[in-house]
Design a protein around this motif. Sequence first.
Motif, short mmCIF file in Angstrom:
data_model
loop_
_atom_site.label_atom_id
_atom_site.label_comp_id
_atom_site.label_asym_id
_atom_site.label_seq_id
_atom_site.Cartn_x
_atom_site.Cartn_y
_atom_site.Cartn_z
N SER A 36 0.81 -1.22 0.00
CA SER A 36 0.00 0.00 0.00
C SER A 36 0.84 1.27 0.00
CB SER A 36 -0.93 0.00 1.22
OG SER A 36 -0.19 -0.19 2.42
N ALA A 37 2.02 1.22 0.60
CA ALA A 37 2.94 2.36 0.60
C ALA A 37 4.15 1.99 -0.24
CB ALA A 37 3.35 2.73 2.02
N GLY A 38 4.34 2.71 -1.34
CA GLY A 38 5.42 2.36 -2.26
C GLY A 38 6.53 3.39 -2.28
N ALA A 39 7.16 3.53 -3.45
CA ALA A 39 8.34 4.38 -3.58
C ALA A 39 8.03 5.84 -3.28
CB ALA A 39 8.91 4.25 -5.00
N ARG A 40 6.91 6.36 -3.78
CA ARG A 40 6.60 7.77 -3.56
C ARG A 40 6.44 8.09 -2.08
NH1 ARG A 40 1.55 8.69 -7.42
NH2 ARG A 40 1.02 6.74 -6.39
N THR A 41 5.70 7.26 -1.37
CA THR A 41 5.48 7.50 0.06
C THR A 41 6.79 7.45 0.82
OG1 THR A 41 3.26 6.54 -0.07
CG2 THR A 41 4.27 6.70 2.12
N ARG A 44 15.18 18.22 19.64
CA ARG A 44 13.74 18.36 19.85
C ARG A 44 12.97 18.06 18.56
NH1 ARG A 44 12.14 23.79 22.83
NH2 ARG A 44 10.11 22.73 22.66
N ILE A 45 13.45 18.55 17.42
CA ILE A 45 12.77 18.28 16.15
C ILE A 45 12.85 16.80 15.82
CG2 ILE A 45 12.87 18.66 13.65
CD1 ILE A 45 13.53 21.52 14.15
N ALA A 46 14.00 16.18 16.07
CA ALA A 46 14.16 14.74 15.81
C ALA A 46 13.15 13.94 16.63
CB ALA A 46 15.58 14.30 16.13
N ALA A 47 12.96 14.33 17.86
CA ALA A 47 12.01 13.62 18.71
C ALA A 47 10.58 13.74 18.18
CB ALA A 47 12.08 14.16 20.14
N GLN A 48 10.24 14.89 17.65
CA GLN A 48 8.90 15.09 17.09
C GLN A 48 8.70 14.26 15.82
OE1 GLN A 48 6.48 16.74 18.70
NE2 GLN A 48 8.01 16.94 20.32
N ILE A 49 9.77 14.09 15.03
CA ILE A 49 9.67 13.26 13.83
C ILE A 49 9.34 11.82 14.22
CG2 ILE A 49 10.93 12.30 11.87
CD1 ILE A 49 12.61 14.86 11.85
N VAL A 50 10.02 11.30 15.23
CA VAL A 50 9.82 9.91 15.66
C VAL A 50 8.37 9.68 16.09
CG1 VAL A 50 10.46 8.19 17.38
CG2 VAL A 50 12.22 9.62 16.33
N SER A 51 7.81 10.62 16.86
CA SER A 51 6.42 10.45 17.30
C SER A 51 5.43 10.71 16.18
CB SER A 51 6.14 11.37 18.49
OG SER A 51 6.34 12.74 18.12
N GLY A 52 5.72 11.68 15.33
CA GLY A 52 4.79 12.03 14.26
C GLY A 52 4.69 10.99 13.17
N ILE A 53 5.78 10.29 12.89
CA ILE A 53 5.77 9.31 11.79
C ILE A 53 4.88 8.13 12.13
CG2 ILE A 53 7.67 7.77 12.48
CD1 ILE A 53 7.08 9.36 9.02
N GLY A 54 4.57 7.95 13.41
CA GLY A 54 3.69 6.85 13.79
C GLY A 54 2.30 6.96 13.19
N PHE A 55 1.83 8.19 12.93
CA PHE A 55 0.51 8.36 12.34
C PHE A 55 0.46 7.79 10.92
CE2 PHE A 55 0.48 11.57 15.69
CZ PHE A 55 -0.76 11.36 16.26
N THR A 90 4.89 -4.92 8.23
CA THR A 90 6.22 -4.70 7.66
C THR A 90 6.29 -3.38 6.91
OG1 THR A 90 6.54 -7.09 7.46
CG2 THR A 90 8.00 -5.68 6.17
N THR A 91 5.23 -3.03 6.18
CA THR A 91 5.21 -1.75 5.48
C THR A 91 5.26 -0.59 6.46
OG1 THR A 91 3.98 -2.71 3.63
CG2 THR A 91 3.93 -0.32 3.85
N ALA A 92 4.52 -0.70 7.56
CA ALA A 92 4.56 0.35 8.59
C ALA A 92 5.97 0.46 9.17
CB ALA A 92 3.56 0.04 9.69
N ALA A 93 6.60 -0.68 9.42
CA ALA A 93 7.97 -0.66 9.95
C ALA A 93 8.95 -0.08 8.94
CB ALA A 93 8.40 -2.07 10.34
N SER A 94 8.72 -0.35 7.64
CA SER A 94 9.61 0.20 6.62
C SER A 94 9.50 1.72 6.55
CB SER A 94 9.30 -0.42 5.25
OG SER A 94 8.04 0.03 4.75
N ILE A 95 8.29 2.25 6.76
CA ILE A 95 8.12 3.71 6.82
C ILE A 95 8.88 4.28 8.01
CG2 ILE A 95 6.42 5.55 7.21
CD1 ILE A 95 4.43 3.91 5.59
N GLY A 109 2.53 5.43 9.72
CA GLY A 109 2.68 3.99 9.82
C GLY A 109 1.39 3.30 10.24
N ALA A 110 0.65 3.92 11.17
CA ALA A 110 -0.60 3.31 11.62
C ALA A 110 -1.64 3.25 10.51
CB ALA A 110 -1.16 4.11 12.80
N GLY A 111 -1.51 4.14 9.54
CA GLY A 111 -2.49 4.17 8.46
C GLY A 111 -2.40 3.02 7.49
N VAL A 112 -1.30 2.24 7.51
CA VAL A 112 -1.16 1.13 6.57
C VAL A 112 -1.33 -0.22 7.27
CG1 VAL A 112 0.35 2.43 5.04
CG2 VAL A 112 1.36 1.04 6.86
N ILE A 113 -1.70 -0.21 8.56
CA ILE A 113 -1.93 -1.45 9.31
C ILE A 113 -3.43 -1.72 9.36
CG2 ILE A 113 -1.66 -2.64 11.51
CD1 ILE A 113 0.78 -0.92 12.06
#
Length: 235
Positions: free
Chosen positions: A37-42, A75-86, A103-108, A88-92
């Motif tokens: 569901s999440a490919g090269a562009r994503t 601080r910005i790095a920490a926000q990226i880690v928490s924000g990317i979860g949204f 696996t796709t969520a983990a790859s993101i 990843g959750a969208g492809v589960i």
Amino acid sequence: MSIDVWPETAPTQILLLTLAFLMSAAIGIERDIRQKSAGARTHILVGMGSALFTLVSAYGFSHLIGGDVVLDPSRIAAQIVSGIGFIGAGVIFVRQNVVSGLTTAASIWVTAAVGMACGAGMPVIAGLTVVFYLLSVTLVTNLVRRLPRHDRSEHYIVRYTDGRGILREILGAASQLGYETRLVRTRRLAVSDGFAVDATMTFTRTQRVGREQLFEALHELEGVLEIRTVTEEND
């Protein structure tokens, strides 16, 4: 306040952003090849976005440092880690106890980390992470599938020609071999000579019959086009 359009660090920033693009593309292309569901562009957008956020954190506020101003680039790095979860959750997805997209969520998530590493000036570690990722989804995955399993259930996606009563024959063949069958979901799709159905099915053994016999029996049915394991389809 003057703006330096081309700072001395611009070539380094461009190189790091380009490396983030290339490494993210490598992960995304692997997902595209597997038709996820999440490919090269994503993955490219996630990787480059993470790299750019990190570059902004590292270089974007350097002109403000001094006096009583103290910046924390992490601080910005920490926000990226928490924000990317949204994302990843969208492809589960979970359908009747069958989980797909992990696996796709983990790859993101890994792609975001690769982009951050590039933006932080650690392209060697980022590149090594991409190599390890590709090894994990190829060599390691194939090795795990060859290990003996104690689970008495087999999870297949069976593709068969639509409109010919093939599903009834599949259920009958599995029953003759002593398998209890549960239909998880179906998906109708167009093929070269009409329509086919992808049926996700769980076969649970009630007798001492190997998975090879079930696999062969299903393949021999006229109208069955393809059989894949759920792990190959839903990662």
